[in-house]
Design a protein around this motif. Sequence first.
Motif, PDB file in Angstrom:
ATOM      1  N   UNK A  53      -3.696 -11.811  -3.502  1.00 52.47           N
ATOM      2  CA  UNK A  53      -3.567 -10.356  -3.639  1.00 52.47           C
ATOM      3  C   UNK A  53      -4.598  -9.596  -2.810  1.00 52.47           C
ATOM      4  N   UNK A  54      -5.851 -10.067  -2.810  1.00 51.04           N
ATOM      5  CA  UNK A  54      -6.921  -9.277  -2.194  1.00 51.04           C
ATOM      6  C   UNK A  54      -6.864  -9.272  -0.671  1.00 51.04           C
ATOM      7  N   UNK A  55      -6.474 -10.387  -0.044  1.00 55.75           N
ATOM      8  CA  UNK A  55      -6.559 -10.447   1.416  1.00 55.75           C
ATOM      9  C   UNK A  55      -5.745  -9.336   2.084  1.00 55.75           C
ATOM     10  N   UNK A  56      -4.462  -9.122   1.744  1.00 60.54           N
ATOM     11  CA  UNK A  56      -3.756  -7.984   2.365  1.00 60.54           C
ATOM     12  C   UNK A  56      -4.311  -6.631   1.939  1.00 60.54           C
ATOM     13  N   UNK A  57      -4.862  -6.536   0.718  1.00 60.39           N
ATOM     14  CA  UNK A  57      -5.476  -5.278   0.293  1.00 60.39           C
ATOM     15  C   UNK A  57      -6.669  -4.941   1.183  1.00 60.39           C
ATOM     16  N   UNK A  58      -7.450  -5.940   1.554  1.00 58.21           N
ATOM     17  CA  UNK A  58      -8.600  -5.696   2.423  1.00 58.21           C
ATOM     18  C   UNK A  58      -8.149  -5.273   3.813  1.00 58.21           C
ATOM     19  N   UNK A  59      -7.063  -5.856   4.307  1.00 55.70           N
ATOM     20  CA  UNK A  59      -6.521  -5.401   5.596  1.00 55.70           C
ATOM     21  C   UNK A  59      -6.111  -3.938   5.513  1.00 55.70           C
ATOM     22  N   UNK A  60      -5.494  -3.550   4.394  1.00 53.28           N
ATOM     23  CA  UNK A  60      -5.105  -2.154   4.209  1.00 53.28           C
ATOM     24  C   UNK A  60      -6.337  -1.260   4.170  1.00 53.28           C
ATOM     25  N   UNK A  61      -7.367  -1.652   3.436  1.00 52.46           N
ATOM     26  CA  UNK A  61      -8.568  -0.842   3.292  1.00 52.46           C
ATOM     27  C   UNK A  61      -9.282  -0.646   4.620  1.00 52.46           C
ATOM     28  N   UNK A  62      -9.170  -1.636   5.509  1.00 46.65           N
ATOM     29  CA  UNK A  62      -9.872  -1.562   6.788  1.00 46.65           C
ATOM     30  C   UNK A  62      -9.020  -0.979   7.902  1.00 46.65           C
ATOM     31  N   UNK A  63      -7.796  -0.570   7.585  1.00 44.98           N
ATOM     32  CA  UNK A  63      -6.931   0.001   8.602  1.00 44.98           C
ATOM     33  C   UNK A  63      -6.281  -1.025   9.501  1.00 44.98           C
ATOM     34  N   UNK A  64      -6.327  -2.318   9.124  1.00 43.06           N
ATOM     35  CA  UNK A  64      -5.660  -3.347   9.913  1.00 43.06           C
ATOM     36  C   UNK A  64      -4.243  -3.601   9.430  1.00 43.06           C
ATOM     37  N   UNK A  65      -3.823  -2.909   8.400  1.00 46.74           N
ATOM     38  CA  UNK A  65      -2.476  -3.001   7.848  1.00 46.74           C
ATOM     39  C   UNK A  65      -2.019  -1.607   7.476  1.00 46.74           C
ATOM     40  N   UNK A  66      -0.756  -1.276   7.760  1.00 44.41           N
ATOM     41  CA  UNK A  66      -0.248   0.041   7.386  1.00 44.41           C
ATOM     42  C   UNK A  66       0.144   0.044   5.915  1.00 44.41           C
ATOM     43  N   UNK A  67       0.114   1.201   5.255  1.00 40.51           N
ATOM     44  CA  UNK A  67       0.591   1.256   3.874  1.00 40.51           C
ATOM     45  C   UNK A  67       2.033   0.779   3.742  1.00 40.51           C
ATOM     46  N   UNK A  68       2.876   1.123   4.717  1.00 35.95           N
ATOM     47  CA  UNK A  68       4.280   0.711   4.649  1.00 35.95           C
ATOM     48  C   UNK A  68       4.407  -0.803   4.634  1.00 35.95           C
ATOM     49  N   UNK A  69       3.647  -1.480   5.501  1.00 39.53           N
ATOM     50  CA  UNK A  69       3.711  -2.940   5.558  1.00 39.53           C
ATOM     51  C   UNK A  69       3.111  -3.568   4.300  1.00 39.53           C
ATOM     52  N   UNK A  70       2.038  -2.993   3.787  1.00 40.36           N
ATOM     53  CA  UNK A  70       1.396  -3.522   2.585  1.00 40.36           C
ATOM     54  C   UNK A  70       2.353  -3.498   1.398  1.00 40.36           C
ATOM     55  N   UNK A  71       2.969  -2.336   1.149  1.00 38.02           N
ATOM     56  CA  UNK A  71       3.851  -2.220  -0.011  1.00 38.02           C
ATOM     57  C   UNK A  71       5.152  -2.992   0.189  1.00 38.02           C
ATOM     58  N   UNK A  72       5.646  -3.059   1.412  1.00 33.35           N
ATOM     59  CA  UNK A  72       6.848  -3.849   1.673  1.00 33.35           C
ATOM     60  C   UNK A  72       6.597  -5.327   1.371  1.00 33.35           C
ATOM     61  N   UNK A  73       5.410  -5.831   1.740  1.00 41.86           N
ATOM     62  CA  UNK A  73       5.082  -7.227   1.469  1.00 41.86           C
ATOM     63  C   UNK A  73       4.973  -7.483  -0.033  1.00 41.86           C
ATOM     64  N   UNK A 122       6.139   5.337  -6.222  1.00 38.48           N
ATOM     65  CA  UNK A 122       6.839   6.004  -5.119  1.00 38.48           C
ATOM     66  C   UNK A 122       6.989   5.148  -3.886  1.00 38.48           C
ATOM     67  N   UNK A 123       6.983   3.808  -4.055  1.00 38.72           N
ATOM     68  CA  UNK A 123       7.071   2.910  -2.896  1.00 38.72           C
ATOM     69  C   UNK A 123       8.357   2.088  -2.900  1.00 38.72           C
ATOM     70  N   UNK A 124       9.349   2.502  -3.703  1.00 41.96           N
ATOM     71  CA  UNK A 124      10.589   1.740  -3.778  1.00 41.96           C
ATOM     72  C   UNK A 124      11.350   1.758  -2.463  1.00 41.96           C
ATOM     73  N   UNK A 125      11.127   2.766  -1.662  1.00 41.67           N
ATOM     74  CA  UNK A 125      11.797   2.870  -0.363  1.00 41.67           C
ATOM     75  C   UNK A 125      10.874   3.632   0.578  1.00 41.67           C
ATOM     76  N   UNK A 126      11.207   3.551   1.857  1.00 42.08           N
ATOM     77  CA  UNK A 126      10.455   4.299   2.873  1.00 42.08           C
ATOM     78  C   UNK A 126      11.335   5.410   3.411  1.00 42.08           C
ATOM     79  N   UNK A 127      10.808   6.637   3.585  1.00 38.58           N
ATOM     80  CA  UNK A 127       9.428   7.055   3.345  1.00 38.58           C
ATOM     81  C   UNK A 127       9.084   7.094   1.858  1.00 38.58           C
ATOM     82  N   UNK A 128       7.805   7.016   1.559  1.00 38.20           N
ATOM     83  CA  UNK A 128       7.347   7.018   0.184  1.00 38.20           C
ATOM     84  C   UNK A 128       7.652   8.358  -0.481  1.00 38.20           C
ATOM     85  N   UNK A 129       7.794   8.296  -1.817  1.00 41.29           N
ATOM     86  CA  UNK A 129       8.099   9.490  -2.603  1.00 41.29           C
ATOM     87  C   UNK A 129       6.799  10.225  -2.926  1.00 41.29           C
ATOM     88  N   UNK A 130       6.571  11.411  -2.352  1.00 44.03           N
ATOM     89  CA  UNK A 130       5.316  12.119  -2.603  1.00 44.03           C
ATOM     90  C   UNK A 130       5.244  12.718  -4.005  1.00 44.03           C
TER      91      UNK A 130
END
Length: 316
Positions: free
Chosen positions: A155-175, A285-293
């Motif tokens: 769980x943490x490894x992709x979260x750290x990529x997201x926190x550091x900007x090496x992963x997009x939110x869209x890719x993180x939640x899709x995974x 709000x991540x069931x689909x893209x774009x996210x539900x604001x």
Amino acid sequence: GRVFISGLGPDGAPVMATAEALDQGPEAAFGPFRIARFPARGGTVAAVAPVGAFPLTEAQETRWFRTALRALEDAYGRLPLPWTAVYLLPTGRRDGILFGSTRGAGGASIVVLLGARVSDAQVDGDWILTHELIHTALPDLDPRHHWLEEGLPTYLEPLLRLREGRETPEAFWAALRANLPQGEPASGDRGLDRTPTWGRTYWGGALFCFAADLRIRELTGGRQTLLDAVRGVLPAGGIATEGRLRDLLRQADRSLPKPVLEPLYEAWADAPEGLDLAATWARLGVAASPFDPRAPLAGLRRGWGLGSGRLEGTAP
């Protein structure tokens, strides 16, 4: 032209063990190896590689290790242990970074198997080194709790990529949407402690960590996360020591306004419990893209990637 190196460290105190326990300790190496030391907050990680033909350039190795160490500092505030030996072993097989494993009991060592060639893209996209280093924060637990030992880094490894900007939110939640269902209890499940399948070990453990992270964020309005709880267990000594799961979870819960991890464990340990993932994605709000604001937990979702000074949607 020969060196000796061990996961016990260059300056550690003697480690006492029974003969039965010796095969559980960190690996040592003796031979024509080169050692590159990478200091970070709280400790040093040593990269141990054979002298001669090697699939990584010095620049690739340096970039790879520094990226992983930044992630560990982001996660824990410091390295969990003052010394970790990482053995890089070429296999002559297919290209890339192939496999990793971590051992403790008195120290910490990681073995990473490399292919015949490793490209810049494979170095920059690697998750294995960070995953294995994350392991070093938890004490060695009873085998029936292997799901937490593997679930936390999963769980943490992709979260750290997201926190550091090496992963997009869209890719993180899709995974997460694609992979967390592998950790849900299936027919015949007897709970995390008694269902040692691959899915329940890796993704069931990750599902537990995600559920805990969600509860902590809801409880604190996003002011605290699972990382705060995990940082609370660092004084336990990490993988160099043995630990009891309940003691570990209680120690982690002391960092929070009220217990989260131990009650979640009580519910999931011996029963086929999980999350209603469809409802959870809708709430975030991540069931689909774009996210539900306008989703009920859209604010928490936007804070999921907070770290290294970034907000969701900012460019790396």
